[in-house]
Design a protein around this motif. Structure first.
Motif, mmCIF file in Angstrom:
data_model
loop_
_atom_site.group_PDB
_atom_site.id
_atom_site.type_symbol
_atom_site.label_atom_id
_atom_site.label_comp_id
_atom_site.label_asym_id
_atom_site.label_seq_id
_atom_site.Cartn_x
_atom_site.Cartn_y
_atom_site.Cartn_z
ATOM 1 N N GLU A 160 -0.359 7.006 -5.042
ATOM 2 C CA GLU A 160 -1.014 7.929 -5.999
ATOM 3 C C GLU A 160 -1.908 7.799 -6.800
ATOM 4 O O GLU A 160 -2.547 8.547 -7.762
ATOM 5 N N SER A 161 -2.742 6.505 -6.411
ATOM 6 C CA SER A 161 -3.907 6.055 -7.328
ATOM 7 C C SER A 161 -5.128 6.768 -6.775
ATOM 8 O O SER A 161 -5.045 6.453 -5.477
ATOM 9 N N GLU A 162 -5.865 6.692 -7.478
ATOM 10 C CA GLU A 162 -7.165 7.349 -6.910
ATOM 11 C C GLU A 162 -7.773 6.467 -6.108
ATOM 12 O O GLU A 162 -8.535 6.914 -4.977
ATOM 13 N N LYS A 163 -7.958 5.265 -6.284
ATOM 14 C CA LYS A 163 -8.638 4.043 -5.786
ATOM 15 C C LYS A 163 -8.007 3.148 -4.967
ATOM 16 O O LYS A 163 -8.223 2.152 -4.352
ATOM 17 N N GLY A 164 -6.534 3.508 -4.925
ATOM 18 C CA GLY A 164 -5.845 2.847 -4.215
ATOM 19 C C GLY A 164 -5.586 1.218 -4.795
ATOM 20 O O GLY A 164 -5.646 1.045 -5.977
ATOM 21 N N GLN A 165 -4.805 0.503 -3.964
ATOM 22 C CA GLN A 165 -4.193 -1.103 -4.263
ATOM 23 C C GLN A 165 -5.554 -1.772 -4.751
ATOM 24 O O GLN A 165 -5.589 -2.528 -5.802
ATOM 25 N N PHE A 166 -6.387 -2.047 -3.757
ATOM 26 C CA PHE A 166 -7.744 -2.656 -3.936
ATOM 27 C C PHE A 166 -8.831 -1.947 -4.223
ATOM 28 O O PHE A 166 -9.079 -0.986 -3.347
ATOM 29 N N SER A 167 -9.966 -2.209 -4.836
ATOM 30 C CA SER A 167 -11.173 -1.613 -4.983
ATOM 31 C C SER A 167 -12.096 -2.360 -5.584
ATOM 32 O O SER A 167 -11.693 -3.222 -6.559
ATOM 33 N N CYS A 191 -8.920 -10.187 -8.594
ATOM 34 C CA CYS A 191 -9.451 -9.191 -9.623
ATOM 35 C C CYS A 191 -9.594 -7.821 -8.663
ATOM 36 O O CYS A 191 -9.800 -7.086 -9.499
ATOM 37 N N ALA A 192 -9.839 -7.770 -7.553
ATOM 38 C CA ALA A 192 -9.951 -6.614 -6.823
ATOM 39 C C ALA A 192 -8.563 -5.787 -6.769
ATOM 40 O O ALA A 192 -8.570 -4.668 -6.275
ATOM 41 N N HIS A 193 -7.358 -6.366 -7.341
ATOM 42 C CA HIS A 193 -6.403 -5.656 -7.314
ATOM 43 C C HIS A 193 -6.142 -4.961 -8.481
ATOM 44 O O HIS A 193 -6.486 -5.389 -9.854
ATOM 45 N N LYS A 194 -5.431 -3.789 -8.306
ATOM 46 C CA LYS A 194 -5.442 -2.745 -9.335
ATOM 47 C C LYS A 194 -4.867 -3.152 -10.753
ATOM 48 O O LYS A 194 -5.418 -3.027 -11.758
ATOM 49 N N THR A 195 -3.731 -3.778 -10.557
ATOM 50 C CA THR A 195 -2.850 -4.409 -12.033
ATOM 51 C C THR A 195 -3.208 -5.462 -12.450
ATOM 52 O O THR A 195 -2.900 -5.965 -13.676
ATOM 53 N N LEU A 196 -3.794 -6.643 -11.627
ATOM 54 C CA LEU A 196 -3.826 -7.938 -12.185
ATOM 55 C C LEU A 196 -2.834 -8.591 -12.517
ATOM 56 O O LEU A 196 -2.669 -9.563 -13.418
ATOM 57 N N GLY A 197 -1.453 -8.126 -11.871
ATOM 58 C CA GLY A 197 -0.123 -8.778 -12.346
ATOM 59 C C GLY A 197 0.555 -7.834 -13.471
ATOM 60 O O GLY A 197 1.725 -8.181 -13.854
ATOM 61 N N GLY A 198 -0.034 -6.851 -14.026
ATOM 62 C CA GLY A 198 0.675 -5.945 -14.947
ATOM 63 C C GLY A 198 1.126 -6.551 -16.260
ATOM 64 O O GLY A 198 0.369 -7.428 -16.924
ATOM 65 N N TRP A 199 2.413 -6.240 -16.304
ATOM 66 C CA TRP A 199 3.117 -7.066 -17.778
ATOM 67 C C TRP A 199 3.275 -8.274 -17.536
ATOM 68 O O TRP A 199 3.795 -8.812 -16.490
ATOM 69 N N ASN A 213 0.823 -1.274 -0.052
ATOM 70 C CA ASN A 213 0.169 -0.192 0.008
ATOM 71 C C ASN A 213 0.934 1.197 -0.126
ATOM 72 O O ASN A 213 0.467 2.330 -0.347
ATOM 73 N N TYR A 214 2.112 1.167 0.553
ATOM 74 C CA TYR A 214 2.982 2.249 0.345
ATOM 75 C C TYR A 214 3.792 2.548 -0.910
ATOM 76 O O TYR A 214 4.897 3.217 -1.011
#
Length: 400
Positions: free
Chosen positions: A258-265, A341-349, A251-252
């Motif tokens: 800097e994300s509007e909705k944070g890590q989980f939403s 699926c509640a995670h912002k990036t879902l693993g990214g690249w 979370n830090y």
């Protein structure tokens, strides 16, 4: 001489073939990458954390701009759970800054397959089939790509899959304390592995069905003492670093602060479910593949063992054979899928949907409980999965 020959005949050749074949495969793959199997991976922040611990620090000591580090009270911290750093301690003591983290990642894959082989043999599968499906369990999924890199994310997922597969093995052996301990340790790699406790508790509670209720409950409580101690260690570590027993550090990360909705939403769930369930891989007219590189695509294409699991669940529902333990596995998989699926990036690249690898041991546990011998279709699916993921592992390094 006769005694020696007798001992040699008693050796399980499957346990020799799997590491030999897989190590050879990793050598070939890393030769294509430029001879990197014994190399230090610059994304291996776990070794850096282990070195910081040996220096008497809980933080990283300085900023490494290319790594995902949490920023808290002006200090830089590893933003991932700590267990992989514990495993890296002996490697750091031996190799220092040049820890061969790519090799460590490959070893996670090899040992996972070896444990899967023991599980399949115990379930009654013949040696040849057990060797194939044990290797396919690892190489027929995104674990093939993950096990070719000693990056921080891949080391965590590789160790997590190793521990949860060991958890299934110990459950199969009726060694409940060891099974629960493996699940608790896995939480120190991937926190959502806590979902494994639901099917484990259902499995052992059902196994005690002939005992009095008080004994059944007491047996569960006694078995959870060591996992509770492991959880306490994690919580103390988190509290000392961040003043929060549940905060491992993600979370830090600047990405989330800097994300509007944070890590989980909750708002991330539907888009990510679409990516995992419906976002396709397509074949162009020139017979080349087109697939997204960010936030995943249909997870059962990259991890086709889930197709075999889906079919088993549907069959059990239609035949009304979905018992309490298998139902708990289904519930645990669905809960973990939603949490991922509640995670912002879902693993990214990535290639495929690497987060969903974390659920494969639960699918394996389910299929073991069915006690059905896998047939030719299952072998075809897993073989296709190995070819697809071999392409993915090579493509992510050599093409992208």
């Amino acid at each position: 001489m006769k005694e020696l020959l007798k001992k040699l005949r008693g050796i399980d050749t499957g346990m020799l073939c799997i590491p030999a074949l897989m190590l050879l495969g990793y050598i070939f793959i890393h030769m294509l990458f430029g001879g990197t199997l014994l190399s230090y991976n610059c994304w291996d922040s776990y070794s850096l954390q282990a070195m910081s611990w040996l220096s008497g620090r809980l933080d990283m000591g300085k900023n490494y701009e290319w790594l995902e580090l949490a920023v808290y009270n002006g200090k830089y911290y590893l933003s991932f759970p700590p267990l992989p750093s514990v495993v890296m301690l002996p490697f750091v003591l031996l190799f220092g800054e040049r820890t061969p983290s790519n090799l460590v990642s490959a070893l996670y894959g090899i040992f996972t397959a070896m444990i899967a082989y023991k599980i399949l043999k115990k379930a009654g599968m013949k040696r040849g089939g057990a060797v194939f499906f044990a290797i396919a369990y690892v190489w027929g999924s995104n674990m093939l790509w993950l096990s070719t890199s000693g990056g921080v994310w891949f080391l965590a997922q590789g160790l997590n899959m190793l521990l949860l597969t060991a958890c299934v093995y110990f459950a199969q052996q009726k060694m409940r304390v060891a099974a629960y301990a493996m699940a608790a340790l896995a939480v120190g790699c991937r926190p959502f592995s806590v979902c494994m406790f639901l099917p484990l508790m259902a499995y052992f509670y059902t196994a005690d069905k002939d005992r009095p209720m008080a004994d059944r409950i007491g047996g569960q409580i006694r078995s959870l003492i060591i996992p509770a101690f492991i959880a306490l260690c994690y919580m103390l570590y988190n509290y000392v670093r961040f003043g929060n027993v549940l905060e491992f550090g993600h979370n830090y990360l600047p990405e989330f602060t800097e994300s509007e909705k944070g890590q989980f939403s909750l708002s991330y769930i539907l888009p990510n479910l679409y990516n995992l369930l419906l976002r396709p891989v397509t074949l162009r007219a020139d017979l080349t593949l087109e697939y997204p590189l960010f936030d995943g695509f249909m997870f059962y294409i990259a991890n086709p063992m889930f197709l075999i699991w889906f079919a088993a669940v549907v069959k059990d529902v239609r035949q009304k054979k979905l018992d309490a333990v298998r139902l708990c596995i289904v519930i645990a998989v669905l809960i973990e899928l939603l949490l991922l699926c509640a995670h912002k990036t879902l693993g990214g690249w990535q290639f495929g949907a690497r987060y969903t690898v974390d659920m494969l041991p639960m699918a394996l546990m389910y299929l073991l409980l069915k006690k059905d011998e896998p047939g030719g279709i299952s072998a075809f699916i897993m073989a296709a999965g190995m070819m697809f993921n071999l392409y993915g592992a090579l493509a992510m390094t050599m093409l992208h």
